[in-house]
Motif scaffolding. Structure first.
Motif, PDB file in Angstrom:
ATOM      1  N   ARG A  69     -10.849 -32.251 -34.583  1.00 54.92           N
ATOM      2  CA  ARG A  69     -11.704 -32.777 -35.803  1.00 54.92           C
ATOM      3  C   ARG A  69     -12.710 -34.087 -35.466  1.00 54.92           C
ATOM      4  O   ARG A  69     -12.413 -34.580 -34.320  1.00 54.92           O
ATOM      5  CB  ARG A  69     -10.499 -33.536 -36.529  1.00 54.92           C
ATOM      6  N   PRO A  70     -13.678 -33.878 -36.087  1.00 58.97           N
ATOM      7  CA  PRO A  70     -14.839 -35.001 -35.982  1.00 58.97           C
ATOM      8  C   PRO A  70     -14.009 -36.375 -36.266  1.00 58.97           C
ATOM      9  O   PRO A  70     -13.017 -36.596 -37.071  1.00 58.97           O
ATOM     10  CB  PRO A  70     -15.769 -34.614 -36.797  1.00 58.97           C
ATOM     11  N   PHE A 104     -10.855 -35.262 -40.770  1.00 65.90           N
ATOM     12  CA  PHE A 104     -11.409 -36.139 -39.808  1.00 65.90           C
ATOM     13  C   PHE A 104     -10.305 -37.049 -39.227  1.00 65.90           C
ATOM     14  O   PHE A 104      -9.446 -37.451 -39.712  1.00 65.90           O
ATOM     15  CB  PHE A 104     -12.387 -37.123 -40.571  1.00 65.90           C
ATOM     16  N   ILE A 131     -20.444 -40.803 -37.395  1.00 67.75           N
ATOM     17  CA  ILE A 131     -20.016 -39.442 -37.560  1.00 67.75           C
ATOM     18  C   ILE A 131     -19.927 -39.024 -35.973  1.00 67.75           C
ATOM     19  O   ILE A 131     -20.997 -38.813 -35.237  1.00 67.75           O
ATOM     20  CB  ILE A 131     -20.318 -38.275 -38.324  1.00 67.75           C
ATOM     21  N   HIS A 133     -18.506 -36.252 -32.782  1.00 72.59           N
ATOM     22  CA  HIS A 133     -17.978 -34.904 -32.329  1.00 72.59           C
ATOM     23  C   HIS A 133     -16.855 -35.325 -31.503  1.00 72.59           C
ATOM     24  O   HIS A 133     -16.739 -36.189 -30.502  1.00 72.59           O
ATOM     25  CB  HIS A 133     -18.678 -33.920 -31.852  1.00 72.59           C
ATOM     26  N   LEU A 139     -22.744 -37.325 -34.260  1.00 76.82           N
ATOM     27  CA  LEU A 139     -23.755 -36.439 -35.056  1.00 76.82           C
ATOM     28  C   LEU A 139     -24.747 -37.060 -36.302  1.00 76.82           C
ATOM     29  O   LEU A 139     -25.559 -36.534 -36.371  1.00 76.82           O
ATOM     30  CB  LEU A 139     -22.743 -35.640 -35.619  1.00 76.82           C
ATOM     31  N   LEU A 155     -20.701 -37.150 -44.125  1.00 76.96           N
ATOM     32  CA  LEU A 155     -19.602 -36.548 -43.643  1.00 76.96           C
ATOM     33  C   LEU A 155     -20.095 -35.099 -43.384  1.00 76.96           C
ATOM     34  O   LEU A 155     -19.489 -34.403 -42.601  1.00 76.96           O
ATOM     35  CB  LEU A 155     -18.597 -36.642 -44.435  1.00 76.96           C
ATOM     36  N   ALA A 158     -20.964 -33.497 -39.951  1.00 78.95           N
ATOM     37  CA  ALA A 158     -19.691 -32.816 -39.085  1.00 78.95           C
ATOM     38  C   ALA A 158     -19.603 -31.243 -39.606  1.00 78.95           C
ATOM     39  O   ALA A 158     -19.648 -30.382 -38.926  1.00 78.95           O
ATOM     40  CB  ALA A 158     -18.341 -33.471 -39.534  1.00 78.95           C
ATOM     41  N   ASP A 159     -20.080 -30.901 -40.870  1.00 79.89           N
ATOM     42  CA  ASP A 159     -19.900 -29.531 -41.554  1.00 79.89           C
ATOM     43  C   ASP A 159     -21.248 -28.942 -40.872  1.00 79.89           C
ATOM     44  O   ASP A 159     -20.991 -27.665 -40.293  1.00 79.89           O
ATOM     45  CB  ASP A 159     -20.065 -29.616 -42.863  1.00 79.89           C
ATOM     46  N   SER A 161     -22.366 -29.451 -38.071  1.00 75.81           N
ATOM     47  CA  SER A 161     -22.413 -29.142 -36.568  1.00 75.81           C
ATOM     48  C   SER A 161     -21.483 -27.956 -36.342  1.00 75.81           C
ATOM     49  O   SER A 161     -21.414 -27.502 -35.073  1.00 75.81           O
ATOM     50  CB  SER A 161     -22.080 -30.320 -35.882  1.00 75.81           C
TER      51      SER A 161
END
Length: 163
Positions: A69-70, A104, A131, A133, A139, A155, A158-159, A161
């Motif tokens: 999870r990020p 997360f 955020i 990785h 990110l 947030l 993260a989606d 990436s």
């Protein structure tokens, strides 16, 4: 013109290097129980449930690597009214809490608890939210107060990436 709501910090490098700098840090901060948002291991009522904060970057990063999870890294100061506003308004928002809980690893750092780590990081102002990785790449990051809607957008990095 956009206005930023921030409290100035005393550290002067780049916030983008946070995960790189920390990967070389061997010091571990003490796991202390503080004010809401709650650290890992602190019992909360069902009304407060959701965000389990890691107070130690190394422990949070390990959890992110293990889970894939990020990370959401919230850098705060005890003397910052905008940090307090995020604690009160953003981190208690049900949609934010649910999203963090389900996708997360949440890490909270402060100069009082994480001085060694934060000496290696530029925190131009408090609060700063990153955020990251699990592999250590930052990110996205934002400096200043982030209301729930803005944090949802952050947030989303993260989606993006993951695609």
């Amino acid at each position: 013109m956009k206005r930023f709501m921030v409290c100035t910090g005393q550290y002067a490098l780049l916030a983008i290097v946070v995960l790189f700098a920390v990967s070389h840090c061997t010091a571990h901060a003490a796991d202390l129980v503080g004010n809401y948002p709650h650290p890992v291991g602190h019992t909360v009522s069902s009304a407060e449930s959701a965000i389990q904060w890691h107070e130690d970057l190394d422990a949070g990063w390990r959890a992110a690597k293990q889970s894939g999870r990020p990370m959401v890294i919230f850098i705060t100061s005890s003397r910052c009214r905008y940090c307090d506003a995020m604690k009160r308004d953003t981190w208690t928002d049900g949609t934010i809490r649910s999203r963090l809980k389900n996708g997360f690893v949440a890490i909270r750092l402060s100069p009082d608890r994480n001085a060694e780590v934060l000496r290696r990081i530029d925190v131009p102002a408090y609060p700063t939210t990153l955020i990251g990785h699990p592999d250590g790449k930052v990110l996205a990051h934002k400096v200043g107060y982030q209301p729930p809607g803005a944090l949802h957008q952050l947030l989303g990095a993260a989606d993006q990436s993951a695609n």
